[in-house]
Write a protein that holds these residues in place. Structure first.
Motif, PDB file in Angstrom:
ATOM      1  N   TYR A 202       8.480  -0.649  18.089  1.00  0.00           N
ATOM      2  CA  TYR A 202       8.975   0.133  16.938  1.00  0.00           C
ATOM      3  C   TYR A 202       9.194  -0.793  15.732  1.00  0.00           C
ATOM      4  O   TYR A 202       8.807  -0.474  14.605  1.00  0.00           O
ATOM      5  CB  TYR A 202      10.309   0.799  17.286  1.00  0.00           C
ATOM      6  N   LEU A 206       7.874  -0.287  11.807  1.00  0.00           N
ATOM      7  CA  LEU A 206       8.787   0.198  10.762  1.00  0.00           C
ATOM      8  C   LEU A 206       8.625  -0.629   9.490  1.00  0.00           C
ATOM      9  O   LEU A 206       8.375  -1.828   9.552  1.00  0.00           O
ATOM     10  CB  LEU A 206      10.237   0.120  11.257  1.00  0.00           C
ATOM     11  N   THR A 210       7.519   3.927   6.222  1.00  0.00           N
ATOM     12  CA  THR A 210       8.099   4.820   7.230  1.00  0.00           C
ATOM     13  C   THR A 210       8.874   5.949   6.577  1.00  0.00           C
ATOM     14  O   THR A 210       9.771   5.705   5.763  1.00  0.00           O
ATOM     15  CB  THR A 210       9.051   4.034   8.162  1.00  0.00           C
ATOM     16  N   LEU A 213      11.750   8.126  11.892  1.00  0.00           N
ATOM     17  CA  LEU A 213      11.557   7.684  13.263  1.00  0.00           C
ATOM     18  C   LEU A 213      11.712   8.940  14.111  1.00  0.00           C
ATOM     19  O   LEU A 213      12.680   9.693  13.924  1.00  0.00           O
ATOM     20  CB  LEU A 213      12.649   6.652  13.561  1.00  0.00           C
ATOM     21  N   ALA A 239      16.920   2.499  13.192  1.00  0.00           N
ATOM     22  CA  ALA A 239      16.886   3.398  12.037  1.00  0.00           C
ATOM     23  C   ALA A 239      17.843   2.888  10.956  1.00  0.00           C
ATOM     24  O   ALA A 239      17.521   2.906   9.763  1.00  0.00           O
ATOM     25  CB  ALA A 239      17.256   4.819  12.461  1.00  0.00           C
TER      26      ALA A 239
END
Ligand SMILES: *Cc1c(COP(=O)(O)O)cnc(C)c1O
Length: 435
Positions: A202, A206, A210, A213, A239
């Motif tokens: 991830y 990112l 982005t 998520l 996040a």
């Protein structure tokens, strides 16, 4: 055709239409519906299936047996609780009543005190928040797919939705969530592999491109063995680190964890773990009408509610009414069927078997299209010859049994107990027709 031909005695359409019995039975139905019933009965008379004298009676019987639509109510004797082909969750009596009450003019967007316009569906929204206090705000849309498209479009149109490769779900009838999201302009950025995805996967994806998520619960399949997924609290941390919203699609709509379904995520858990928005279906394990549930942080939910696409996936007043009644009302049929006591199911199966002269066998029910693949719900069924299946389906009431292993299995789990008498009659009739 000679003078003796009984087909000459078939009454003409205008005469049948004018018959007082036909007029009574057809009151409230469309003209076309009545006319079709007449033509069908005349055709049956021509084919010799009905005596010409009985055409009027056949029309009356057909009109009385059918409802205003051609959808036929079915007793679900499959043991599959959320049955996609049978319209998923059956509504509670409270929700059915709410549907009726809301079917005329209602104050769905009006404050009766002031006479002014009010927020649409405020009561249903409040019922959701009461049922799920971990959420700051709620939005109700047409279905979960609509909620997913709305969330990803509002948060990531023209940018990327970062999602694990193991969560690319096809929800049925060839529809894939990935295609759905890309259809409105978000790009999917797949990370990890089918069976294993790590935090680093991830992290690598990112960035400034982005939009959000996304975590999707693989609700209709299970990957066993060498697997690994990143838990929600770690996704929350990512996040936060990258300043992007976290969207979680739990699918089934369980409000809180259910010990009977140990691997099924709930809305509550996803919110507790820090999702900005959680989305789910209204007509799976929540046991309500078709709807898309959006719960989460006020700022993100309102961003979705204000996005133009929200108007295109708006829930109608019937949905709002039935959903509110489901949330506030007594236990929904789906929950009752999921938690049915096996001893009671056995008693009901034995009573049916004794009445029709058949045997009872152990039979595991399933959650079905609602999720929890692989979970067996222990119960019992009445075993009939396989040839009984079609007459059961075509009977009144229509009964859908499970055809399995050369047998026709009738499982009482998803049949309301109040219908046991009707089920018994239907099975008896179907078996009689076999001899
Ligand atoms: C069922 C499901 C959907 C689609 O829900 P609908 O209410 O049928 O639109 C989306 N995501 C997941 C994870 C599901 O299980």
């Amino acid at each position: 055709m000679n003078a003796e031909d009984p087909r000459r005695r078939i009454p003409r359409t205008d005469r049948v239409l004018a018959d007082p019995g036909v007029l009574r039975a057809g009151a409230g139905l469309g003209e076309e519906v009545v006319r079709t019933a007449v033509v069908t009965a005349q055709q049956r008379a021509r084919a010799g299936e009905v005596a010409p004298e009985d055409v009027v009676a056949a029309v009356v019987a057909a009109l009385t047996a059918r409802g205003a639509s051609s959808l036929t109510p079915v007793l679900n004797a499959t043991g599959v609780v959320v049955h996609t082909n049978l319209g998923r969750a059956p509504l509670s009596d409270a929700a059915r009543q709410a549907l009726l009450d809301a079917s005329g003019y209602v104050d769905v967007e009006l404050d009766l005190g002031t006479g002014q316009r009010s927020t649409r569906g405020a009561a249903a929204r409040q019922a959701l928040l009461n049922a799920c206090p971990a959420a700051e705000d709620a939005l109700i849309v047409n279905n979960c797919a609509g909620a997913l498209v709305l969330a990803t479009t509002a948060l990531a149109a023209g940018r990327e939705v970062v999602i694990s490769r193991g969560e690319f779900v096809e929800i049925g009838a060839g529809f894939r969530l990935s295609d759905l999201m890309e259809s409105t302009g978000a790009r999917l950025r797949e990370v990890g592999t089918t069976n294993r995805t790590h935090t680093g996967d991830y992290r690598d994806a990112l960035g400034p491109d982005t939009g959000c998520l996304l975590k999707v619960h693989p609700s209709n399949f299970r990957v066993d063995g060498f697997t690994s997924a990143v838990p929600l609290p770690q996704l929350r941390a990512l996040a936060d680190e990258f300043g992007v919203p976290l969207v979680v699609d739990v699918g089934s709509g369980l409000l809180t964890p259910d010990p009977a379904l140990p691997h099924e995520p709930s809305l509550w858990e996803a919110l507790e773990a820090g999702a900005d928005v959680v989305i789910a279906s209204g007509d799976k394990l929540l046991g309500g009408p078709q709807a898309g549930i959006v719960l989460g942080r006020a700022e993100t939910v309102q961003r979705l509610a204000r996005f133009p696409l929200a108007r295109a996936v708006r829930a109608d007043k019937l949905t709002l009414a039935a959903l509110e009644a489901t949330l506030r009302g007594p236990q929904a049929p789906v929950a009752r069927a999921l938690h049915a006591d096996p001893a009671r199911l056995r008693e009901r199966a034995e009573a049916l078997a004794a009445a029709v002269g058949a045997e009872v066998v152990p039979h595991d029910g399933r959650v079905g299209g609602g999720g929890a693949p692989g979970v067996a719900l222990h119960g019992w069924a009445v075993r009939l010859p396989e040839t009984a299946a079609q007459p059961l389906r075509l009977g009144r009431p229509a009964v859908l049994p499970r055809v399995h292993d050369g047998a026709c299995l009738v499982d009482p789990r998803c049949v309301p107990e109040s219908e046991d008498g009707a089920l018994q009659e239907a099975v008896r009739t179907a078996l009689e027709g076999l001899d």
